[in-house]
Scaffold this motif. Structure first.
Motif, short mmCIF file in Angstrom:
data_model
loop_
_atom_site.label_atom_id
_atom_site.label_comp_id
_atom_site.label_asym_id
_atom_site.label_seq_id
_atom_site.Cartn_x
_atom_site.Cartn_y
_atom_site.Cartn_z
N LEU A 45 64.47 -34.06 -22.50
CA LEU A 45 65.06 -35.02 -21.27
C LEU A 45 64.21 -35.05 -19.99
N TYR A 46 63.44 -33.69 -19.81
CA TYR A 46 62.66 -33.90 -18.60
C TYR A 46 61.53 -34.63 -18.64
N LEU A 47 60.99 -34.64 -19.89
CA LEU A 47 59.67 -35.53 -20.30
C LEU A 47 60.19 -37.02 -20.10
N ASN A 48 61.14 -37.49 -20.69
CA ASN A 48 61.56 -38.69 -20.81
C ASN A 48 61.93 -39.23 -19.37
N LEU A 49 62.62 -38.39 -18.53
CA LEU A 49 62.84 -38.72 -17.07
C LEU A 49 61.94 -38.77 -16.33
N THR A 50 60.90 -38.12 -16.53
CA THR A 50 59.42 -37.96 -15.60
C THR A 50 58.84 -39.39 -15.99
N GLN A 51 58.92 -39.82 -17.37
CA GLN A 51 57.95 -40.95 -17.62
C GLN A 51 58.85 -42.24 -17.01
N ALA A 52 60.00 -42.35 -17.23
CA ALA A 52 60.90 -43.34 -16.56
C ALA A 52 60.91 -43.38 -15.21
N LEU A 53 60.69 -42.32 -14.44
CA LEU A 53 60.46 -42.41 -13.05
C LEU A 53 58.97 -43.11 -12.55
N LYS A 54 57.97 -42.71 -13.50
CA LYS A 54 56.76 -43.41 -12.96
C LYS A 54 56.54 -44.81 -13.61
N ARG A 55 57.63 -45.06 -14.64
CA ARG A 55 57.44 -46.67 -14.93
C ARG A 55 58.47 -47.29 -14.05
N GLY A 56 59.20 -46.70 -13.38
CA GLY A 56 60.41 -47.43 -12.57
C GLY A 56 61.54 -47.87 -13.16
N ILE A 57 61.90 -47.22 -14.33
CA ILE A 57 63.24 -47.38 -15.05
C ILE A 57 64.31 -46.93 -14.27
N ILE A 58 63.95 -45.81 -13.81
CA ILE A 58 65.03 -45.01 -13.10
C ILE A 58 64.72 -44.72 -11.56
#
Length: 716
Positions: free
Chosen positions: A688-701
């Motif tokens: 989860l932490y890896l997916n959330l970090t990448q999502a933050l960088k991509r602006g998805i969350i």
């Protein structure tokens, strides 16, 4: 040695249970024997009236009174019951009872307490409005709620409910239901093996058969009540038995015995200052004289009973006394006095809408009016009596009303109406004669059938005697097998119950946080899993640094108290369910949407005003008071698509991700994570932490905070 200790503990437990049972039974006896003294003692010990609007305030009142909340609830229930008793003197009884019932509804938590409140509500309504059918419904509802409760407290409650229900069914003229509840009342008395309760039950059954005009059965039950009452140290029971023996001897026309018992009962009730029963005893004496046609003596005692009922403000008793006085004056040919008394009785019964008394009162009213030659008024009241008798299917009263109507119509010259009434009288008389004849014929047929059945049974008995000897051995063997099976079943059931109890206790412990013994991580996950209808709108993790090391700084015991108080107060302040994750870290489930800034401000205000330690108990590092607050905040559900499910653990871990970012700051910080509408479900998968970090960088969350969260604050 171990066996000796075990036996000692068993003896202590048995004596403790026995003492508790005796206390409950003694309390019920005191309630019936000295209600006024008990009423005053309870008002004093509970400091009534109490003022509270929620359970927390009630618990604080109980603490101030040095009582447990449950003990205070039981005292208030008993006080309410006393306010509804006719032999308790208080100018505000009904108002106090209503107040107590409304307050008990706030704090009652057990099924038994809720059942008692339903019963009390029905009893209060019956006293105020005489709506006995509503009261019967309430009592039956209460009885159903505790039908499976085998505790002594519930048994005593059923004892009172059956007693009151029998009286209510008597009031609405349903003798079969009345007898059913009286028999249950008596069964419970013998089940309790308490002589006082047994005597009460025998008395009530005696009264029932007395009203049914079965003096032989009535005398049997009253004699048993008198016998049991003589061997216990409660003279009130003996007095009640004497009162009812007086009624029975009156019905058997044994006047000397009847008067002796009635006078003895009156003296006893006056000694106990039981006004309502004193009035009853005086009325019985009056009725004994009335049965002997000594009307002047009867009127004297009726008037004495009336004075007692006026002092007690017992309007129904006053109505009955006036009815009897009117009858006595009628027999003395004192028409004006009879008319005055019957009018007072009629106004009371009409105002109270007590139709089961009014039907007889209207008939006597009509008879008095006929004696006074007041024909129009006689017609009016005869019609009322006829309507009530028809409604209640009272054939004799209907016939009496029709006879009065025929007389009145003839006197006013309305011969057509008189003829119609006479036709009704003839028709009704024929029906009565037919029913009596049918009953007679049926009795003859029944007797012949019983004789025939008896001869058949005698033949079968002779045939079975031979077979019985051969079957005895088989019966004994089967009985032995049955006993063995029962023993095995009992042992199995006992072990199964122990296993079930152990499993239930384990499940409860499984959900608790080990240190504070409050709902913990597993309880929180269970709540998130059960949130199938999106009840939770916001989920947050809190970290209060002042409580992070409370377990070591204050010790487990004091720390658990502090955390429990903290959670109780904060959950009410936030209107949220709070779970202990570990010392200093808590999870909050909100059924409403709450802004993270508002949440932080509320907690800051609360922490600033609250002591997070007990000043009396020594604590390490008390001066070093860390008060930083961190919040990880998420809106529920994480994904807008209802067809996509995110597990409870991933919801929790997302909040952990947010609070971890908040904890990188040096000040009070919240971090709120919100998913954009186009975000794919794959971001909430492991790791989860890896997916959330990448999502933050991509602006998805989107992450929101009251501090500046730089890229270094996120995990790398």
């Amino acid at each position: 040695m171990r066996h000796i200790i075990a036996w000692c503990l068993l003896v202590v437990i048995i004596f403790s249970v026995s003492a508790n049972a005796e206390d409950l039974e003694l309390q019920e006896i005191t309630f019936r024997e000295t209600p006024q003294e008990l009423y005053l003692e309870l008002k004093s010990s509970t400091k009534f009236p109490l003022v509270f609007s929620n359970k927390s305030q009630f618990d604080l009142i109980a603490k101030n009174l040095d009582l447990s909340p449950d003990d205070l609830i039981q005292k208030l229930i008993l006080l309410t019951r006393l306010n509804l008793e006719s032999n308790v003197n208080s100018d505000t009884k009904n108002d106090d009872a209503l107040t107590l019932i409304n307050q008990l509804k706030i704090v009652a938590s057990t099924q038994l307490d809720r059942a008692v409140i339903i019963m009390l509500d029905g009893r209060l309504n019956a006293r105020k409005t005489q709506d006995y059918n509503y009261a019967i419904t309430q009592y039956n509802d209460a009885l159903n709620k505790i039908s499976s409760d085998l505790s002594l407290q519930a048994t005593l409650c059923r004892f009172s409910i059956h007693e009151h229900l029998s009286g209510l069914y008597q009031m609405v003229l349903q003798p079969s239901a009345n007898l059913t509840h009286l028999n249950r009342y008596r069964e419970i008395a013998y089940q309790l093996r308490n002589d006082y309760f047994i005597a009460l039950a025998e008395l009530e059954l005696g009264r029932y058969y007395n009203r049914r005009n079965e003096p032989a059965k009535s005398l049997q039950y009253y004699t048993e009540a008198f016998r049991v009452g003589n061997r216990i140290n409660y003279p009130g029971i003996k007095a009640h038995a004497q009162l009812n023996l007086a009624r029975t001897y009156r019905d058997l026309e044994q006047w000397d015995e009847a008067l002796k018992h009635a006078h003895d009962a009156t003296t006893s009730f006056q000694t106990f200052d039981q006004g309502s029963y004193t009035a009853e005893a005086l009325t019985v004496i009056a009725m004994i004289y009335a049965a002997q046609k000594e009307w002047n003596k009867a009127i004297d005692y009726y008037l004495n009973a009336l004075q007692v009922n006026e002092r007690l403000d017992n309007e129904i008793g006053q109505g009955l006394n006036n009815h009897n006085i009117a009858e006595a004056y009628l027999n003395l040919n004192n028409g004006p006095a009879a008319l005055s008394a019957i009018m007072r009785a009629n106004s009371i019964f009409t105002a109270k809408n007590i139709t089961h008394y009014l039907v007889y009162n209207e008939a006597l009213y009509t008879e008095i009016l006929i004696k006074q030659a007041m024909w129009p008024e006689a017609i009016e009241h005869a019609k009322k009596s006829l309507a009530l008798a028809t409604e209640k299917n009272l054939t004799d009263q209907k016939l009496e009303a029709l006879k009065y109507l025929s007389i009145a119509y003839r006197k006013v010259g309305d011969l057509n109406a008189a003829i119609e009434v006479v036709d009704e009288i003839i028709e009704l008389s024929n029906i009565i004669n037919t029913v009596e004849q049918d009953n007679s014929d049926n009795s003859g047929l029944t007797e012949q059938k019983l004789k025939f059945d008896l001869s058949l049974l005698q033949t079968k008995v002779n045939e079975q005697k031979t077979a019985l000897n051969d079957n005895q051995l088989i019966t004994i063997l089967l009985l032995c097998c049955a006993i063995l099976i029962v023993i095995v079943l009992l042992v199995t059931i006992s072990r199964s119950q122990k296993i079930i109890r152990a499993q239930r206790e384990y499940k409860q412990q499984y959900l608790l946080e080990p240190i504070s013994q409050l709902n913990g991580f597993r309880a929180c996950i269970q709540r998130l899993q059960n949130d199938t209808s999106s009840e939770i709108s916001t989920f947050a993790l809190l970290k209060i640094e002042a409580l992070t090391h409370s377990d070591t700084q204050m010790g487990l015991t004091e720390s658990a108290k502090i955390i429990q108080a903290f959670i109780n107060e904060l959950s009410q302040l936030l209107t949220a369910d709070i779970y202990v994750i570990k010392p200093g870290q808590f999870a909050c489930c909100f059924n409403h949407t709450i802004n993270p800034q508002d949440l932080l401000s509320t907690i800051e205000d609360y922490v600033a005003k609250t002591r997070l330690f007990n000043p009396v108990i020594p604590s390490f590092n008390r001066e070093k008071r860390l008060s930083r607050i961190y919040i990880g905040h998420i809106h529920m559900p994480l994904l807008a698509n209802p067809d996509v499910s995110v597990s409870a653990e991933l919801h929790f871990e997302t909040a952990q991700y947010a609070i971890a970012a908040a904890m990188t700051q040096a000040q009070n910080t919240y971090v709120s994570i919100k998913t954009l509408n186009f975000a794919p479900a794959t971001i909430f998968s492991k790791p989860l932490y890896l997916n959330l970090t990448q999502a933050l960088k991509r602006g998805i969350i989107k992450a929101d905070s009251n501090q500046i969260i730089t890229e270094e604050s996120w995990p790398s």
